[in-house]
Design a protein around this motif. Structure first.
Motif, PDB file in Angstrom:
ATOM      1  N   ASN A  25       2.822   5.328  10.523  1.00 56.96           N
ATOM      2  CA  ASN A  25       1.490   4.838   9.253  1.00 56.96           C
ATOM      3  C   ASN A  25       0.216   3.826   9.812  1.00 56.96           C
ATOM      4  O   ASN A  25      -0.187   3.808   8.797  1.00 56.96           O
ATOM      5  N   CYS A  26       0.442   4.102  11.187  1.00 53.71           N
ATOM      6  CA  CYS A  26      -0.920   2.554  11.412  1.00 53.71           C
ATOM      7  C   CYS A  26      -1.626   3.718  11.493  1.00 53.71           C
ATOM      8  O   CYS A  26      -2.890   2.548  10.721  1.00 53.71           O
ATOM      9  N   VAL A  71       0.755  -0.974  -0.021  1.00 54.39           N
ATOM     10  CA  VAL A  71      -0.226  -0.256  -0.301  1.00 54.39           C
ATOM     11  C   VAL A  71       0.588   1.140   0.342  1.00 54.39           C
ATOM     12  O   VAL A  71       2.329   1.113   0.577  1.00 54.39           O
ATOM     13  N   LEU A 123      -1.060  -5.784   5.568  1.00 53.85           N
ATOM     14  CA  LEU A 123      -0.839  -4.312   4.606  1.00 53.85           C
ATOM     15  C   LEU A 123       0.666  -4.311   4.865  1.00 53.85           C
ATOM     16  O   LEU A 123       1.443  -4.038   5.734  1.00 53.85           O
ATOM     17  N   THR A 166       0.788   5.255   1.449  1.00 51.36           N
ATOM     18  CA  THR A 166       0.054   6.723   1.847  1.00 51.36           C
ATOM     19  C   THR A 166       0.190   7.551   1.430  1.00 51.36           C
ATOM     20  O   THR A 166       1.609   7.777   1.426  1.00 51.36           O
ATOM     21  N   HIS A 180      -3.265   2.751   7.716  1.00 50.43           N
ATOM     22  CA  HIS A 180      -2.897   1.429   7.367  1.00 50.43           C
ATOM     23  C   HIS A 180      -4.602   1.396   7.516  1.00 50.43           C
ATOM     24  O   HIS A 180      -4.995   0.345   7.221  1.00 50.43           O
ATOM     25  N   GLU A 204       4.017  -1.263   3.759  1.00 50.14           N
ATOM     26  CA  GLU A 204       4.174  -0.526   3.209  1.00 50.14           C
ATOM     27  C   GLU A 204       5.810   0.619   3.614  1.00 50.14           C
ATOM     28  O   GLU A 204       6.757   0.520   4.875  1.00 50.14           O
ATOM     29  N   SER A 260       4.702  -2.668   8.512  1.00 51.76           N
ATOM     30  CA  SER A 260       3.524  -3.123   8.517  1.00 51.76           C
ATOM     31  C   SER A 260       2.964  -4.050   9.249  1.00 51.76           C
ATOM     32  O   SER A 260       2.684  -3.032  10.972  1.00 51.76           O
ATOM     33  N   HIS A 261       0.754  -3.994   8.892  1.00 54.30           N
ATOM     34  CA  HIS A 261       0.202  -3.905   9.545  1.00 54.30           C
ATOM     35  C   HIS A 261      -0.640  -5.230   9.857  1.00 54.30           C
ATOM     36  O   HIS A 261      -1.062  -5.400   8.258  1.00 54.30           O
TER      37      HIS A 261
END
Length: 439
Positions: free
Chosen positions: A350-351, A309, A372, A311, A354, A374, A401-402
């Motif tokens: 980034n959390c 992804v 996910l 963002t 996501h 990034e 990542s999440h």
């Protein structure tokens, strides 16, 4: 004189006279243990070796070659350094001097005078005289009124006393001094020097000696940029000459391999002053290395079932209010920007974004786990004094990542994630590392 029973960490018990101290207990176990001892833990509380034992105490002897023992050694050396500075510079004010990883520091207010690197050898010489005098460290607790009178010319010490006894103490204050609400703890190691301190300390200054003062720097009182600017002396101390020399050699080798030095020599990246602190530009050679690392990370994540992804670099403040960042992390974020009748922030993480992707449409359980990923660039406001090349920086890119999963999938996802992270770290040559799990 009645006897008391002392319990040792291995479960054994010793019958000792009622006037037994931690040091005499160590001596009864072995001469070498007593020689190496610097403090003791009695029923979970670390104390001086001179502390009297009571019936039923569980006692562990702390030796100088342990992490806890080196901490005591370094804290005591910090006291000796403060004593030396006050002898050399009458009118100097001393603040706090904790032990830290591999060393210690002490902060001073010298008014208009400024420490230089040349002063360090002079301070060391004075410290060695204090050590040669073999002055005992003696702990006592005195009433608050007496403590305020004792430190009447030391405004920083009076502030600590007032905060500790008045209920406004923070972690800095509580680490600096012990005592009850009506008294505070102090340590003397001569008629000329006394300091607030929680302790413990080595028995006497003669127990010290293998140390090196390393550098001077500036520091804000209590880390407040609007507060007084202090001068900090850093040093290191070890249990033997060999241990000290080995540590100093490691520092030389680390400096030779310092990424900031190599980055310039190899033309990899730089930190132009025109950009501001903590912001790097990658040169062509460095960009090749970075691209190879990013390509490897992408390939590993793709094979691990992650979906890519992207963002944006900033967001409306509402998102960070919802995520809790503005409540708990605002000091670590860049200042807001006002535009389009709204408030925007560069993203520190980034959390939240996501989470918006996951929430963007109705999901089926068949999509889970949804992983996910990034390579997301984030911006965090680190104080200028903490910046350190790429290790502590204000703008950087995370392979972030999440994972969204059901509760039944949680255990297997955590195991899979840890295996994945460790394998990637090892691929880059990291073998000795630790994890910190937060919830």
């Amino acid at each position: 004189m009645s006897d008391i029973t002392i319990k040792l960490p291995d479960g054994t018990q010793k019958i000792m006279p009622s006037d037994t101290t931690a040091l005499s207990l160590a001596s009864s176990i072995s001469r070498n243990l007593a020689k190496a001892a610097v403090s003791a833990v009695i029923d979970g509380r670390e104390v001086d070796l001179s502390t009297l034992l009571n019936d039923g105490n569980v006692v562990q002897i702390i030796t100088v070659d342990s992490d806890a023992g080196r901490h005591v050694l370094r804290h005591s050396t910090a006291h000796v350094m403060a004593q030396a500075v006050l002898q050399m510079y009458p009118g100097a004010k001393y603040t706090i001097g904790p032990a830290i990883e591999n060393g210690f520091y002490y902060d001073f207010d010298l008014g208009d005078r400024v420490f230089t690197e040349d002063d360090l050898s002079l301070v060391e010489d004075t410290m060695r005289k204090i050590i040669s005098a073999n002055q005992p460290f003696v702990r006592s607790e005195i009433p608050v009124s007496e403590a305020l009178a004792l430190f009447s010319t030391q405004s920083y010490k009076c502030e600590i006393i007032t905060r500790v006894t008045g209920g406004g103490a923070d972690s800095v204050d509580n680490a600096e001094v012990g005592g009850s609400g009506d008294s505070v703890s102090i340590y003397r190691n001569s008629d000329e020097f006394v300091d607030l301190c929680l302790g413990p300390h080595v028995a006497s200054t003669g127990r010290l000696g293998h140390f090196k003062l390393q550098k001077v720097s500036s520091a804000y009182w209590r880390g407040n940029e609007k507060g007084p600017v202090l001068q900090r002396i850093y040093g290191t101390a070890w249990e033997s000459k060999t241990a000290l020399e080995e540590y100093l050699h490691r520092l030389v080798e680390a400096e030779r391999r310092d990424h900031r030095k190599l980055a310039v020599e190899l033309d990899l990246l730089s930190f132009p002053s025109e950009l501001g602190g903590g912001l790097a530009v990658w040169h062509p050679k460095g960009a090749i290395i970075r691209k190879l690392m990013e390509d490897y990370s992408r390939a590993r994540h793709q094979s691990g079932g992650y979906q890519f992804v992207f963002t944006p670099h900033l967001s409306n403040a509402t998102l960070f209010q919802t995520s809790g960042h503005l409540d708990f992390y605002a000091d670590g974020m860049y200042p807001p920007m006002e535009m389009d009748n709204g408030t925007y922030y560069p993203k520190p993480m980034n959390c939240p974004m996501h989470c918006l992707i996951f929430r963007g449409r109705q999901r089926s359980y068949r999509e889970l786990p949804l992983r996910l990923f990034e390579l997301g660039t984030v911006y965090r406001y680190e104080r200028a004094g903490t910046l350190h090349g790429l290790m502590r920086i204000r703008g950087f890119t995370q392979d972030d990542s999440h994972i969204f999963c059901t509760q039944d999938q949680l255990q297997s996802e955590i195991i899979s994630l840890l295996d994945f992270v460790m394998s990637v770290l090892k691929a880059f040559g990291f073998e000795d590392f630790s994890f910190h799990l937060s919830t």
